[in-house]
Design an enzyme around this catalytic site. Structure first.
Site, PDB file in Angstrom:
ATOM      1  N   ASN A  91      -9.378  -5.149   2.916  1.00  0.00           N
ATOM      2  CA  ASN A  91      -8.961  -5.747   2.900  1.00  0.00           C
ATOM      3  C   ASN A  91      -8.650  -5.350   1.222  1.00  0.00           C
ATOM      4  N   LEU A 102      12.971  -1.922   4.301  1.00  0.00           N
ATOM      5  CA  LEU A 102      12.991  -3.099   3.146  1.00  0.00           C
ATOM      6  C   LEU A 102      13.615  -4.691   4.431  1.00  0.00           C
ATOM      7  N   THR A 133      -6.434  -1.093  10.623  1.00  0.00           N
ATOM      8  CA  THR A 133      -6.752  -2.795   9.836  1.00  0.00           C
ATOM      9  C   THR A 133      -7.936  -2.702  10.416  1.00  0.00           C
ATOM     10  N   ASP A 134      -8.804  -3.427   9.550  1.00  0.00           N
ATOM     11  CA  ASP A 134     -10.839  -3.426  10.219  1.00  0.00           C
ATOM     12  C   ASP A 134     -10.490  -4.162  11.084  1.00  0.00           C
ATOM     13  N   GLU A 135      -9.157  -5.643  11.716  1.00  0.00           N
ATOM     14  CA  GLU A 135      -8.844  -6.627  12.266  1.00  0.00           C
ATOM     15  C   GLU A 135      -8.732  -6.561  13.381  1.00  0.00           C
ATOM     16  N   ALA A 191       4.182   1.564   7.559  1.00  0.00           N
ATOM     17  CA  ALA A 191       5.399   0.677   8.084  1.00  0.00           C
ATOM     18  C   ALA A 191       4.768  -0.290   8.842  1.00  0.00           C
ATOM     19  N   ILE A 231       0.867  -1.163   0.044  1.00  0.00           N
ATOM     20  CA  ILE A 231      -0.084   0.212   0.032  1.00  0.00           C
ATOM     21  C   ILE A 231       0.620   1.393   0.373  1.00  0.00           C
ATOM     22  N   TYR A 265      -1.317 -10.543  15.376  1.00  0.00           N
ATOM     23  CA  TYR A 265      -1.063  -8.672  14.190  1.00  0.00           C
ATOM     24  C   TYR A 265      -2.468  -7.654  14.727  1.00  0.00           C
ATOM     25  N   ARG A 275     -14.182 -11.576   3.416  1.00  0.00           N
ATOM     26  CA  ARG A 275     -13.418 -10.640   4.086  1.00  0.00           C
ATOM     27  C   ARG A 275     -14.037  -9.629   2.802  1.00  0.00           C
ATOM     28  N   SER A 297      -1.135  -6.507  17.927  1.00  0.00           N
ATOM     29  CA  SER A 297      -0.170  -5.755  18.127  1.00  0.00           C
ATOM     30  C   SER A 297      -1.195  -4.024  17.079  1.00  0.00           C
ATOM     31  N   LYS A 298      -1.792  -3.962  16.031  1.00  0.00           N
ATOM     32  CA  LYS A 298      -2.193  -3.104  15.553  1.00  0.00           C
ATOM     33  C   LYS A 298      -3.951  -2.890  16.273  1.00  0.00           C
TER      34      LYS A 298
HETATM   35  P1  NAD Z   1       3.297  -4.665   3.541  1.00  0.00           P
HETATM   36  O1  NAD Z   1       4.116  -5.515   4.582  1.00  0.00           O
HETATM   37  O2  NAD Z   1       4.066  -5.396   1.937  1.00  0.00           O
HETATM   38  O3  NAD Z   1       4.437  -2.900   3.600  1.00  0.00           O
HETATM   39  C1  NAD Z   1       5.076  -3.225   5.169  1.00  0.00           C
HETATM   40  C2  NAD Z   1       5.911  -2.458   5.158  1.00  0.00           C
HETATM   41  O4  NAD Z   1       7.186  -1.797   6.678  1.00  0.00           O
HETATM   42  C3  NAD Z   1       7.598  -3.040   4.311  1.00  0.00           C
HETATM   43  O5  NAD Z   1       7.654  -2.551   2.784  1.00  0.00           O
HETATM   44  C4  NAD Z   1       8.025  -3.120   4.837  1.00  0.00           C
HETATM   45  O6  NAD Z   1       9.739  -3.386   4.683  1.00  0.00           O
HETATM   46  C5  NAD Z   1       7.646  -1.992   6.273  1.00  0.00           C
HETATM   47  N1  NAD Z   1       8.724  -2.151   7.762  1.00  0.00           N
HETATM   48  C6  NAD Z   1       8.760  -3.417   8.043  1.00  0.00           C
HETATM   49  N2  NAD Z   1       8.885  -3.397   9.154  1.00  0.00           N
HETATM   50  C7  NAD Z   1      10.034  -1.685   9.412  1.00  0.00           C
HETATM   51  C8  NAD Z   1      10.692  -1.863  10.190  1.00  0.00           C
HETATM   52  N3  NAD Z   1      10.428  -2.112  11.478  1.00  0.00           N
HETATM   53  N4  NAD Z   1      11.389  -0.151   9.798  1.00  0.00           N
HETATM   54  C9  NAD Z   1      10.425   0.194   8.515  1.00  0.00           C
HETATM   55  N5  NAD Z   1       9.815  -0.153   7.587  1.00  0.00           N
HETATM   56  C10 NAD Z   1       9.795  -1.464   8.228  1.00  0.00           C
HETATM   57  O7  NAD Z   1       2.503  -4.276   3.938  1.00  0.00           O
HETATM   58  P2  NAD Z   1       0.933  -3.563   3.231  1.00  0.00           P
HETATM   59  O8  NAD Z   1       0.291  -4.777   2.319  1.00  0.00           O
HETATM   60  O9  NAD Z   1       1.548  -2.122   2.369  1.00  0.00           O
HETATM   61  O10 NAD Z   1       0.598  -2.968   5.208  1.00  0.00           O
HETATM   62  C11 NAD Z   1       0.552  -1.158   4.887  1.00  0.00           C
HETATM   63  C12 NAD Z   1      -0.047  -0.732   6.218  1.00  0.00           C
HETATM   64  O11 NAD Z   1      -1.525  -0.835   5.620  1.00  0.00           O
HETATM   65  C13 NAD Z   1      -0.217  -1.691   7.313  1.00  0.00           C
HETATM   66  O12 NAD Z   1       0.383  -0.638   8.281  1.00  0.00           O
HETATM   67  C14 NAD Z   1      -1.232  -2.393   7.556  1.00  0.00           C
HETATM   68  O13 NAD Z   1      -1.221  -2.723   9.384  1.00  0.00           O
HETATM   69  C15 NAD Z   1      -2.202  -1.940   7.331  1.00  0.00           C
HETATM   70  N6  NAD Z   1      -3.161  -2.368   6.585  1.00  0.00           N
HETATM   71  C16 NAD Z   1      -2.902  -3.043   5.526  1.00  0.00           C
HETATM   72  C17 NAD Z   1      -4.336  -4.019   4.592  1.00  0.00           C
HETATM   73  C18 NAD Z   1      -3.966  -5.127   3.601  1.00  0.00           C
HETATM   74  O14 NAD Z   1      -4.883  -5.174   2.792  1.00  0.00           O
HETATM   75  N7  NAD Z   1      -2.640  -5.531   3.316  1.00  0.00           N
HETATM   76  C19 NAD Z   1      -5.117  -3.194   5.346  1.00  0.00           C
HETATM   77  C20 NAD Z   1      -5.792  -2.408   6.045  1.00  0.00           C
HETATM   78  C21 NAD Z   1      -4.739  -2.280   6.753  1.00  0.00           C
HETATM   79  O1  DAU Z   2      -8.423  -6.661   6.391  1.00  0.00           O
HETATM   80  C1  DAU Z   2      -7.778  -6.199   6.781  1.00  0.00           C
HETATM   81  C2  DAU Z   2      -5.940  -6.935   6.535  1.00  0.00           C
HETATM   82  O2  DAU Z   2      -6.076  -7.773   5.685  1.00  0.00           O
HETATM   83  C3  DAU Z   2      -5.060  -6.903   6.656  1.00  0.00           C
HETATM   84  O3  DAU Z   2      -4.954  -5.583   7.957  1.00  0.00           O
HETATM   85  C4  DAU Z   2      -4.006  -7.250   6.498  1.00  0.00           C
HETATM   86  O4  DAU Z   2      -1.756  -6.493   6.577  1.00  0.00           O
HETATM   87  C5  DAU Z   2      -3.788  -8.265   5.252  1.00  0.00           C
HETATM   88  O5  DAU Z   2      -3.658  -9.019   4.982  1.00  0.00           O
HETATM   89  C6  DAU Z   2      -5.471  -8.604   5.330  1.00  0.00           C
HETATM   90  O6  DAU Z   2      -5.450  -9.930   5.650  1.00  0.00           O
HETATM   91  P1  DAU Z   2      -6.678 -11.383   5.851  1.00  0.00           P
HETATM   92  O7  DAU Z   2      -6.015 -12.366   6.880  1.00  0.00           O
HETATM   93  O8  DAU Z   2      -7.340 -10.858   5.484  1.00  0.00           O
HETATM   94  O9  DAU Z   2      -5.451 -11.805   4.285  1.00  0.00           O
HETATM   95  P2  DAU Z   2      -4.988 -12.892   4.036  1.00  0.00           P
HETATM   96  O10 DAU Z   2      -4.327 -12.322   2.267  1.00  0.00           O
HETATM   97  O11 DAU Z   2      -3.536 -13.691   4.571  1.00  0.00           O
HETATM   98  O12 DAU Z   2      -6.040 -14.233   3.886  1.00  0.00           O
HETATM   99  C7  DAU Z   2      -7.642 -13.327   3.007  1.00  0.00           C
HETATM  100  C8  DAU Z   2      -7.861 -14.624   3.407  1.00  0.00           C
HETATM  101  O13 DAU Z   2      -7.752 -15.852   2.160  1.00  0.00           O
HETATM  102  C9  DAU Z   2      -8.201 -15.249   4.765  1.00  0.00           C
HETATM  103  O14 DAU Z   2      -9.700 -16.005   5.478  1.00  0.00           O
HETATM  104  C10 DAU Z   2      -7.579 -16.573   5.117  1.00  0.00           C
HETATM  105  C11 DAU Z   2      -7.468 -16.916   3.475  1.00  0.00           C
HETATM  106  N1  DAU Z   2      -6.245 -17.539   2.592  1.00  0.00           N
HETATM  107  C12 DAU Z   2      -5.361 -16.608   2.997  1.00  0.00           C
HETATM  108  C13 DAU Z   2      -3.610 -17.620   2.721  1.00  0.00           C
HETATM  109  C14 DAU Z   2      -2.805 -16.838   2.498  1.00  0.00           C
HETATM  110  C15 DAU Z   2      -6.348 -18.665   2.735  1.00  0.00           C
HETATM  111  O15 DAU Z   2      -7.460 -19.775   2.366  1.00  0.00           O
HETATM  112  N2  DAU Z   2      -5.526 -19.006   1.921  1.00  0.00           N
HETATM  113  C16 DAU Z   2      -4.175 -18.846   1.786  1.00  0.00           C
HETATM  114  O16 DAU Z   2      -2.715 -19.165   2.079  1.00  0.00           O
END
Ligand code: NAD
Ligand code: DAU
Length: 350
Positions: free
Chosen positions: A185, A36, A131-133, A83, A13, A156, A220, A159-160
């Site tokens: 998601n 990184l 996150t919504d989690e 991050a 993101i 996870y 999701r 911690s959020k």
């Molecule tokens: P991601 O794992 O793709 O990226 C995380 C980034 O943070 C990476 O570039 C990593 O190198 C950096 N990072 C990790 N630990 C670090 C540290 N100690 N110091 C500096 N940088 C560090 O994550 P994402 O999916 O892009 O999520 C970004 C943010 O959005 C997160 O806070 C996550 O909780 C939140 N979020 C994600 C989703 C989703 O669906 N992916 C949904 C809602 C909220």
């Molecule tokens: O809701 C927001 C969150 O969405 C973010 O805060 C998280 O950073 C992000 O990783 C995501 O969490 P989920 O656990 O929902 O995402 P994930 O893609 O890991 O899994 C999506 C759904 O699919 C979940 O119900 C678990 C399932 N799953 C996931 C994986 C990786 C499988 O069935 N098989 C798999 O291999």
């Protein structure tokens, strides 16, 4: 010229947010701080890396001293904090990284912001991306509202949730100008292939099984990543200080239905006979503590700022598949080395 800090800008993101801000706001200097980790990849920002208003600094937000020094040097006007350790499965096998980055790292940033803004809080904002989690798990009905109580159930999400509480505590205790958003998601280009959608695309492409946890009945609410980046832009500029905003796609899918849809698209794009990719679907052991359903009520940001998801899911998922198939080199690069060890531990040895 304003100096804006974006943390985690080399991640999924974060890279979309950095790209958007660098291109749209030439009057801002964008500083991207990222450790990184396995999830951070500078190739995600290849197209903007030489922009005059962009700078990257490799740093671990857990290192308080280094963070304080960087804040003192750059005197940021605004902060967008993305991050984090973000993958639920990794939090189950190694919670401590999540505690350190997501909680301690966030507090280090809060302390550093407090120090540099101490005498001048006007027009500053510390925007925390969450996150919504944090709200836990829903049954068949109902939605998460900004007022829903917190009930995190994985290391996870705990911690959020903890970081959200701390960000709010700094608002109430120290008047630090904060905004928090909790999003559902995300999916789209540059998502690391440990998450359901890119992992499945990569496995289908390689004719590997698609691992579905449990019966695939978990639900999701999916949002295209650029729609999230748009919401972040709006909230950073127009959100009300001290407030929390939910962001969601209004787009709920059972995992199994989503994967069947993805298989159909992959068959079309790869020129395979209908039904070929779906044969790769394999039900595997469920995730521990697997949350049943997430669903966001996003009326607050819709009413206050007119934000709405722009992309219909069927379009978004097709666009996403096209991106991954056109960027196979990116996929190959991020799935070599360490990824193989992770995959084996997560899916083959259990
Ligand atoms: P991601 O794992 O793709 O990226 C995380 C980034 O943070 C990476 O570039 C990593 O190198 C950096 N990072 C990790 N630990 C670090 C540290 N100690 N110091 C500096 N940088 C560090 O994550 P994402 O999916 O892009 O999520 C970004 C943010 O959005 C997160 O806070 C996550 O909780 C939140 N979020 C994600 C989703 C989703 O669906 N992916 C949904 C809602 C909220
Ligand atoms: O809701 C927001 C969150 O969405 C973010 O805060 C998280 O950073 C992000 O990783 C995501 O969490 P989920 O656990 O929902 O995402 P994930 O893609 O890991 O899994 C999506 C759904 O699919 C979940 O119900 C678990 C399932 N799953 C996931 C994986 C990786 C499988 O069935 N098989 C798999 O291999």
């Amino acid at each position: 010229m304003k100096t804006i800090l974006i943390t985690g800008g080399a991640g999924f993101i974060g890279s979309h947010v950095v790209r958007r801000f660098v291109k749209k706001y030439p009057e801002y200097k964008i500083i991207n701080l990222d450790k990184l980790t396995y999830a951070g990849n500078l190739a995600n920002l290849h197209d903007i890396e030489n922009s005059p208003n962009y700078e990257f600094i490799r740093v671990d937000i857990v290192d308080a001293e280094v963070i304080a020094g960087i804040f003192n040097k750059y005197r940021f006007d605004g902060i967008i904090h993305l991050a984090a350790e973000s993958h639920v499965d990794r939090s189950i096998s190694n919670p401590m990284e999540f505690i350190l980055t997501n909680i301690v790292g966030t507090v280090n940033l809060l302390n550093a912001a407090r120090t540099i803004w101490e005498n001048n809080l006007a027009n500053k904002v510390f925007y925390h991306i969450s996150t919504d989690e944090v709200y836990g798990s829903l049954g068949e009905t109902g939605y998460f509202f900004e007022t829903s109580s917190y009930d995190p159930r994985s290391p996870y999400s705990a911690s959020k949730a903890s970081s959200d509480h701390l960000v709010r505590a700094y608002f109430h205790t120290y008047k630090l100008p904060i905004i928090i958003s909790n999003c559902s998601n995300n999916y789209g280009p540059y998502q690391f292939p440990e998450k359901l959608i890119p992992l499945s695309i990569n496995n289908i492409r390689n004719n590997n099984t698609i691992p579905i946890y449990g019966k695939g009945e978990n639900i999701r609410d999916w949002l295209y990543v650029e729609d999230h980046a748009n919401a972040i832009d709006l909230l950073f500029h127009k959100g009300r200080v001290g407030e929390t905003y939910n962001i969601g796609g209004n787009n709920e899918w059972k995992n199994i239905d989503l994967i069947r849809k993805l298989c159909e698209i992959m068959d079309q794009k790869l020129g395979r006979a209908e039904g070929t990719s779906a044969q790769l679907i394999t039900f595997v052991k469920d995730r521990a503590g697997h949350d049943i359903r997430y669903a966001i009520n996003a009326e607050k940001i819709q009413k206050e700022l007119g934000w709405n998801p722009s992309l219909q899911f069927e379009k978004g998922i097709e666009k996403t598949v096209e991106w991954y198939l056109a960027n196979e080199e990116w996929l190959e690069n991020v799935t070599s080395g360490e990824y193989q060890k992770y995959y084996e531990k997560q899916y083959i040895k259990r």
